[in-house]
Design a protein around this motif. Structure first.
Motif, PDB file in Angstrom:
ATOM      1  N   UNK A  39      12.253   9.679 -16.104  1.00  0.00           N
ATOM      2  CA  UNK A  39      12.292  10.276 -14.764  1.00  0.00           C
ATOM      3  C   UNK A  39      12.161   9.195 -13.707  1.00  0.00           C
ATOM      4  N   UNK A  40      12.857   9.403 -12.592  1.00  0.00           N
ATOM      5  CA  UNK A  40      12.778   8.469 -11.475  1.00  0.00           C
ATOM      6  C   UNK A  40      11.472   8.682 -10.713  1.00  0.00           C
ATOM      7  N   UNK A  41      10.721   7.606 -10.551  1.00  0.00           N
ATOM      8  CA  UNK A  41       9.464   7.629  -9.795  1.00  0.00           C
ATOM      9  C   UNK A  41       9.763   7.204  -8.357  1.00  0.00           C
ATOM     10  N   UNK A  42       9.272   7.968  -7.395  1.00  0.00           N
ATOM     11  CA  UNK A  42       9.462   7.631  -5.982  1.00  0.00           C
ATOM     12  C   UNK A  42       8.317   6.776  -5.451  1.00  0.00           C
ATOM     13  N   UNK A  43       7.095   7.081  -5.915  1.00  0.00           N
ATOM     14  CA  UNK A  43       5.914   6.307  -5.510  1.00  0.00           C
ATOM     15  C   UNK A  43       4.746   6.731  -6.398  1.00  0.00           C
ATOM     16  N   UNK A  44       3.633   6.025  -6.264  1.00  0.00           N
ATOM     17  CA  UNK A  44       2.395   6.366  -6.960  1.00  0.00           C
ATOM     18  C   UNK A  44       1.273   6.529  -5.950  1.00  0.00           C
ATOM     19  N   UNK A  45       0.351   7.406  -6.268  1.00  0.00           N
ATOM     20  CA  UNK A  45      -0.889   7.534  -5.502  1.00  0.00           C
ATOM     21  C   UNK A  45      -2.039   7.240  -6.450  1.00  0.00           C
ATOM     22  N   UNK A  46      -2.901   6.301  -6.046  1.00  0.00           N
ATOM     23  CA  UNK A  46      -4.080   5.974  -6.845  1.00  0.00           C
ATOM     24  C   UNK A  46      -5.321   6.447  -6.114  1.00  0.00           C
ATOM     25  N   UNK A  47      -6.223   7.090  -6.862  1.00  0.00           N
ATOM     26  CA  UNK A  47      -7.519   7.487  -6.343  1.00  0.00           C
ATOM     27  C   UNK A  47      -8.580   6.932  -7.274  1.00  0.00           C
ATOM     28  N   UNK A  65     -11.635   2.611 -19.228  1.00  0.00           N
ATOM     29  CA  UNK A  65     -12.997   2.942 -18.771  1.00  0.00           C
ATOM     30  C   UNK A  65     -13.179   3.099 -17.268  1.00  0.00           C
ATOM     31  N   UNK A  66     -12.282   2.570 -16.475  1.00  0.00           N
ATOM     32  CA  UNK A  66     -12.501   2.562 -15.026  1.00  0.00           C
ATOM     33  C   UNK A  66     -11.946   3.856 -14.406  1.00  0.00           C
ATOM     34  N   UNK A  67     -12.771   4.559 -13.607  1.00  0.00           N
ATOM     35  CA  UNK A  67     -12.340   5.828 -13.018  1.00  0.00           C
ATOM     36  C   UNK A  67     -11.376   5.646 -11.842  1.00  0.00           C
ATOM     37  N   UNK A  68     -10.156   5.290 -12.205  1.00  0.00           N
ATOM     38  CA  UNK A  68      -9.053   5.190 -11.250  1.00  0.00           C
ATOM     39  C   UNK A  68      -7.950   6.085 -11.803  1.00  0.00           C
ATOM     40  N   UNK A  69      -7.473   7.009 -10.962  1.00  0.00           N
ATOM     41  CA  UNK A  69      -6.478   7.981 -11.406  1.00  0.00           C
ATOM     42  C   UNK A  69      -5.162   7.744 -10.682  1.00  0.00           C
ATOM     43  N   UNK A  70      -4.075   7.990 -11.418  1.00  0.00           N
ATOM     44  CA  UNK A  70      -2.736   7.728 -10.900  1.00  0.00           C
ATOM     45  C   UNK A  70      -1.941   9.023 -10.867  1.00  0.00           C
ATOM     46  N   UNK A  71      -1.329   9.292  -9.710  1.00  0.00           N
ATOM     47  CA  UNK A  71      -0.406  10.420  -9.578  1.00  0.00           C
ATOM     48  C   UNK A  71       1.001   9.849  -9.409  1.00  0.00           C
ATOM     49  N   UNK A  72       1.911  10.284 -10.266  1.00  0.00           N
ATOM     50  CA  UNK A  72       3.298   9.869 -10.171  1.00  0.00           C
ATOM     51  C   UNK A  72       4.056  10.911  -9.351  1.00  0.00           C
ATOM     52  N   UNK A  73       4.794  10.435  -8.369  1.00  0.00           N
ATOM     53  CA  UNK A  73       5.562  11.305  -7.484  1.00  0.00           C
ATOM     54  C   UNK A  73       7.043  11.164  -7.829  1.00  0.00           C
ATOM     55  N   UNK A  74       7.679  12.301  -8.139  1.00  0.00           N
ATOM     56  CA  UNK A  74       9.098  12.344  -8.489  1.00  0.00           C
ATOM     57  C   UNK A  74       9.841  13.144  -7.414  1.00  0.00           C
ATOM     58  N   UNK A  75      11.146  13.124  -7.457  1.00  0.00           N
ATOM     59  CA  UNK A  75      11.942  13.921  -6.516  1.00  0.00           C
ATOM     60  C   UNK A  75      11.677  15.413  -6.719  1.00  0.00           C
ATOM     61  N   UNK A  76      11.382  15.815  -7.949  1.00  0.00           N
ATOM     62  CA  UNK A  76      11.207  17.239  -8.253  1.00  0.00           C
ATOM     63  C   UNK A  76       9.754  17.623  -8.569  1.00  0.00           C
ATOM     64  N   UNK A  77       8.797  16.833  -8.119  1.00  0.00           N
ATOM     65  CA  UNK A  77       7.400  17.197  -8.354  1.00  0.00           C
ATOM     66  C   UNK A  77       6.515  15.985  -8.532  1.00  0.00           C
ATOM     67  N   UNK A 134       2.810  14.497 -10.959  1.00  0.00           N
ATOM     68  CA  UNK A 134       1.920  14.721 -12.093  1.00  0.00           C
ATOM     69  C   UNK A 134       0.814  13.657 -12.079  1.00  0.00           C
ATOM     70  N   UNK A 135      -0.413  14.116 -12.356  1.00  0.00           N
ATOM     71  CA  UNK A 135      -1.521  13.181 -12.544  1.00  0.00           C
ATOM     72  C   UNK A 135      -1.410  12.652 -13.959  1.00  0.00           C
ATOM     73  N   UNK A 136      -1.507  11.337 -14.098  1.00  0.00           N
ATOM     74  CA  UNK A 136      -1.406  10.692 -15.401  1.00  0.00           C
ATOM     75  C   UNK A 136      -2.812  10.476 -15.941  1.00  0.00           C
ATOM     76  N   UNK A 137      -3.032  10.844 -17.185  1.00  0.00           N
ATOM     77  CA  UNK A 137      -4.338  10.629 -17.807  1.00  0.00           C
ATOM     78  C   UNK A 137      -4.659   9.155 -17.812  1.00  0.00           C
TER      79      UNK A 137
END
Length: 139
Positions: A43-51, A119-131, A133-136
């Protein structure tokens, strides 16, 4: 202790990390740079969001660095991770290690990125054209 741990909302700089681990007694310098790629699982990734949960993330990254200085005495290490919205090509993480010899620098850098991912509590959300998803973070 020769460690530099940072969680930043601004762009990461490889030169800063490299300079941190350089020293006259360090013959091996290894720099890992993780960037945002434009695809995942077909899938094409548009951007990532890290928290991140910042206090714990800093604490866990510090533990990684402390373990490295115990396993590979004399090491210098920088771990910088970005949070917030990142575009394709942006640097998400930099790990730099300086040791007397290359084998230790490679091993320490590999340990750092593998352990950070687990181990480090950093979470990644992948942003696609059609939605999106948070990546484990911790498989």
């Amino acid at each position: 202790m020769m460690i530099d741990i940072q969680l930043l909302t601004t762009p990461l700089d490889t030169t800063v990390c490299q300079k941190w681990v350089e020293a006259p007694d360090k013959g091996g310098l290894v720099l890992f740079v993780g960037t945002v790629r434009n695809h995942t699982q077909g899938k094409e990734v548009l951007r990532l969001d890290f928290e991140a949960y910042e206090p714990m993330a800093i604490s866990e990254m510090r533990k990684i660095a402390m373990t490295i200085t115990e396993r590979w005495p004399g090491s210098r290490i920088a771990i910088h991770h970005r949070v917030g919205q990142l575009a394709i090509g942006d640097i998400a993480v930099i790990i730099a290690v300086g040791t007397a010899h290359r084998a230790a620098a490679f091993a320490a850098c590999q340990y750092a990125i593998d352990t950070l991912k687990q181990t480090v509590p950093i979470w990644k959300k992948e942003i696609f054209a059609d939605g999106e998803v948070w990546v484990a973070a911790h498989p």
